[in-house]
Design an enzyme around this catalytic site. Structure first.
Site, PDB file in Angstrom:
ATOM      1  N   CYS A 103       0.608  -0.988   0.272  1.00 58.55           N
ATOM      2  CA  CYS A 103       0.368  -0.049   0.341  1.00 58.55           C
ATOM      3  C   CYS A 103       0.844   1.528   0.125  1.00 58.55           C
ATOM      4  O   CYS A 103       0.631   2.366  -0.765  1.00 58.55           O
ATOM      5  CB  CYS A 103      -0.548  -0.089   1.411  1.00 58.55           C
ATOM      6  SG  CYS A 103      -0.250  -0.143   2.387  1.00 58.55           S
ATOM      7  N   HIS A 154      -2.222   0.548   7.089  1.00 57.26           N
ATOM      8  CA  HIS A 154      -2.973   0.864   5.835  1.00 57.26           C
ATOM      9  C   HIS A 154      -3.117   2.293   5.327  1.00 57.26           C
ATOM     10  O   HIS A 154      -3.210   3.535   5.799  1.00 57.26           O
ATOM     11  CB  HIS A 154      -4.281  -0.183   5.600  1.00 57.26           C
ATOM     12  CG  HIS A 154      -4.590  -0.729   3.791  1.00 57.26           C
ATOM     13  ND1 HIS A 154      -3.376  -1.230   2.982  1.00 57.26           N
ATOM     14  CD2 HIS A 154      -5.114   0.070   3.111  1.00 57.26           C
ATOM     15  CE1 HIS A 154      -3.880  -1.644   1.885  1.00 57.26           C
ATOM     16  NE2 HIS A 154      -5.655  -0.791   1.963  1.00 57.26           N
ATOM     17  N   HIS A 166      -6.216   1.882  -3.226  1.00 52.57           N
ATOM     18  CA  HIS A 166      -5.268   1.249  -2.761  1.00 52.57           C
ATOM     19  C   HIS A 166      -4.969   0.634  -2.914  1.00 52.57           C
ATOM     20  O   HIS A 166      -5.934  -0.332  -3.823  1.00 52.57           O
ATOM     21  CB  HIS A 166      -5.576   1.580  -1.469  1.00 52.57           C
ATOM     22  CG  HIS A 166      -7.340  -0.110  -0.933  1.00 52.57           C
ATOM     23  ND1 HIS A 166      -6.971  -1.001  -0.444  1.00 52.57           N
ATOM     24  CD2 HIS A 166      -8.184   0.226  -1.805  1.00 52.57           C
ATOM     25  CE1 HIS A 166      -8.051  -1.167  -0.162  1.00 52.57           C
ATOM     26  NE2 HIS A 166      -8.586  -0.783  -1.189  1.00 52.57           N
TER      27      HIS A 166
END
Length: 209
Positions: A103, A154, A166
């Site tokens: 990510c 994240h 993402h």
């Protein structure tokens, strides 16, 4: 001496891969049917939103500029173009390319390629970039952070209309909804590295070059 140097290099690579990781989430984000497996280009909201025909022009960003789109819409158009380039790329912890990406590396690559802005490599560093922004004041280009269970965090890029780009650990590069039950539960904070106007200016400089 060569052996020791190689060992140190290997250890450094492994360490960096661990530091660069994102939330695993594979047992979670794949189990919620609310999330979108693929972006269907149903993005109303901002002026100059995504147009499927834009994929057929030579330079969709230049075309968006010609149409007189405001900075947020122009930034959004650029991010959607990046999604077209990255979609289908599998998630790989420590990965930094279209062979596999995590990510924070996706965020770093998108900002470097689109806005010529060098962000740090890890989520832990990226969360200290720019200034905080309230969830109800998010603009395209803002970084959105999540804190799921486990060791990793994240990060994604807000694109407008309640969605973010993402690298999902279970589905790879995709666009998801912030109001998805999983992401809503673990939403942490958002940061604005640059104002949309400044991001758009960087984008236009690249187009003119």
């Amino acid at each position: 001496m060569i052996v020791n140097r190689s060992s140190r290099t290997l250890l450094m690579i492994v360490s960096l891969a661990m530091l660069a990781g994102c939330a695993s989430g594979s047992r979670h984000d794949a189990s919620h049917g609310v999330d979108e497996p693929y972006f269907a280009r149903d993005m109303p909201g901002l002026p100059g939103g995504w147009d499927p025909m834009m994929s057929r022009v030579d330079n969709p960003i230049l075309e968006a500029r010609r149409l007189g789109n405001p900075p947020p819409a122009l930034v959004r158009q650029a991010l959607l173009a990046q999604h077209e380039d990255w979609v289908g790329t599998p998630y790989r912890l420590g990965g930094t390319s279209q062979h596999g990406v995590d990510c924070s590396a996706l965020v770093q690559n998108v900002f470097a390629e689109t806005f010529q802005l060098n962000l740090p490599r890890t989520t832990g560093e990226q969360v200290r970039e720019g200034s905080p922004v309230a969830r109800d004041e998010l603009a395209p280009g803002d970084l959105v952070f999540f804190r799921p269970p486990g060791a990793y965090r994240h990060v994604g890029i807000f694109i407008g209309d309640g969605r973010f780009l993402h690298a999902s650990s279970s589905r790879g590069v995709m666009i998801s909804r912030l109001d998805n039950s999983y992401w809503r539960r673990y939403y942490w904070q958002a940061r604005r590295a640059l104002e949309p106007t400044n991001l758009a200016q960087r984008l236009l400089v690249d187009v003119d070059a």
